[in-house]
Design an enzyme around this catalytic site. Structure first.
Site, short mmCIF file in Angstrom:
data_model
loop_
_atom_site.label_atom_id
_atom_site.label_comp_id
_atom_site.label_asym_id
_atom_site.label_seq_id
_atom_site.Cartn_x
_atom_site.Cartn_y
_atom_site.Cartn_z
N LYS A 117 2.75 7.14 5.85
CA LYS A 117 1.99 5.51 4.81
C LYS A 117 2.19 4.49 4.80
O LYS A 117 3.73 4.02 4.39
CB LYS A 117 1.64 5.93 2.83
CG LYS A 117 1.11 4.30 1.92
CD LYS A 117 -0.35 5.54 3.06
CE LYS A 117 -1.52 4.43 2.08
NZ LYS A 117 -1.58 3.14 3.35
N THR A 118 1.68 3.43 5.12
CA THR A 118 1.93 1.86 5.25
C THR A 118 1.68 1.04 4.33
O THR A 118 0.79 1.60 3.73
CB THR A 118 0.92 1.45 6.64
OG1 THR A 118 -0.47 1.63 6.13
CG2 THR A 118 1.28 2.64 8.24
N GLY A 119 2.07 0.16 4.92
CA GLY A 119 1.93 -1.20 3.42
C GLY A 119 2.08 -2.34 4.35
O GLY A 119 3.19 -2.58 4.84
N SER A 128 0.83 -1.14 -0.28
CA SER A 128 -0.10 -0.04 0.40
C SER A 128 0.70 1.06 0.09
O SER A 128 0.06 2.46 -0.29
CB SER A 128 -0.56 0.11 0.97
OG SER A 128 -2.08 -1.02 0.91
#
Length: 278
Positions: A216-218, A72
Site C-alpha cells: 500500500k502506498t501513501g 494512505s
C-alpha cells in the site's frame, strides 16, 4: 457490531507489540542511498527476511526513531476496522460518489476517485473520499478503541475523524509500519481471520509464477510542507516472505509517486528479487 461488543473484543485480545529491530539482527546498508539520491529525495528503507529474522536497513535512525503521518497507508487499518465492525460488509461494498469532482495535487482530475467505488477499487486507487466516509461510519470512539488496541503509532486522532491520518495528528514510524504488515500477513492482528484475509488480498498488486508483490502506498504533507511518500508491504518468492517499508521525503513539488516506486523496485532488483530464486 455494537460498541459494547467492540469493547469486549478489544479487551479480549493481547495488545499487539510491533516488530522491533535491534543491533544484533540489523545490517545497515548505506548503498541504498544512491536510489534516494537518483530520485532527489531522502528517506529510509528496511526489509525483513522472515526466514532468518534479519533486517537490512538504510538510515537506521529514521527507520526506528522518527514518525510521520501514515497518509494512505492507513487505509490498511481503516479497512480492517471497517470490515470488523460491519461498517463495510466486504471488499465488494459500494459507496456512492458524492458528486464532488476531486483534483490531484498536480492539478489532474482524480478520475479513479470521482465515481461509485467498491472498497477494493478504492483501495487500489487510494481513493480518499471513500475512506473518509468509512471513517465517519466507524466513528471516533470506535476508531480510538481499535487504534489503542493496535498500539498504532502515537494513537492520536485529533478532532477530525475523517482526516486524522492526513493532517499530522496520527503518526507512525517505519519500524511500526513493517510490524503491522508482517502481522497482517500471518493473520496475527486482533481481527477475525476473514477480516485480515480480505485486506491481505487487496494489498496484492503483482502475482505471477516468480513472485507475489503486495503493498500500500501513501502520500502526504508534513507540517513544514515537505512531501512524505510511503510504500509498505511484502514480496514473497517460493513461499518465503520478506516484509519491507519505504519512507521518502522531498520538497512539495517532488515527483514522489514515481520516486518511491523507482526506489522500491531498484532495491528489490539489486537484492535479486523478481526472478523466483530467493
Amino acid at each position: 457490531m455494537k460498541l459494547s461488543k467492540i469493547v469486549f473484543a478489544v479487551a479480549a485480545v493481547v495488545t499487539v507489540v510491533f516488530i522491533a529491530c535491534s543491533p544484533n539482527n540489523v545490517t545497515v546498508e548505506n548503498g541504498y542511498k544512491k536510489y534516494f539520491d537518483e530520485n532527489k529525495v531522502t528517506g529510509t528503507f528496511g526489509i525483513f527476511d522472515n526466514g532468518t529474522g534479519q533486517f537490512t536497513i538504510y538510515n537506521l535512525s529514521r527507520f526506528k526513531d522518527s514518525s510521520y503521518l501514515p497518509a494512505s497507508t492507513f487505509k490498511i487499518v481503516n479497512s480492517l476496522i471497517g470490515v470488523e465492525t460491519g461498517r463495510v460488509t466486504n471488499e465488494k461494498m459500494v459507496i456512492k460518489w458524492d458528486g464532488v469532482v476531486r483534483v490531484m495535487p498536480g492539478g489532474d482530475t482524480a478520475h479513479g476517485w470521482n465515481k461509485d467505488l467498491t472498497m477494493e477499487e478504492a483501495f487500489a486507487a487510494s481513493a480518499l473520499p471513500y475512506y473518509q466516509e468509512v471513517a465517519r461510519r466507524i466513528g471516533k470512539d470506535t476508531m480510538q478503541l481499535w487504534i489503542d488496541s493496535l498500539q498504532y503509532g502515537n494513537k492520536q486522532l485529533g478532532s477530525a475523524i475523517d482526516s486524522f491520518w492526513i493532517n499530522n495528528s496520527l503518526k507512525i514510524s517505519p519500524d511500526e509500519q513493517l510490524g503491522l504488515v508482517k502481522r497482517l500477513y500471518f493473520g496475527q492482528l486482533p481481527f477475525q481471520k476473514r477480516t485480515q484475509d480480505i485486506v491481505k488480498k487487496m494489498m496484492i498488486r503483482e502475482n505471477n509464477a516468480n513472485y507475489q508483490l503486495a503493498y500500500k502506498t501513501g502520500l502526504g504533507f508534513k507540517e513544514n510542507g515537505n512531501l512524505i511518500g510511503w510504500i509498505v508491504g511484502w514480496i514473497e518468492e517460493n513461499k518465503h516472505p520478506y516484509f519491507f517499508v519505504l519512507n521518502a521525503e522531498g520538497p512539495s513539488d517532488a515527483k514522489m509517486m514515481d520516486a518511491r516506486m523507482n526506489i522500491l523496485k531498484g532495491i528489490l532488483k539489486e537484492q535479486g528479487f523478481f526472478e523466483g530464486k530467493r
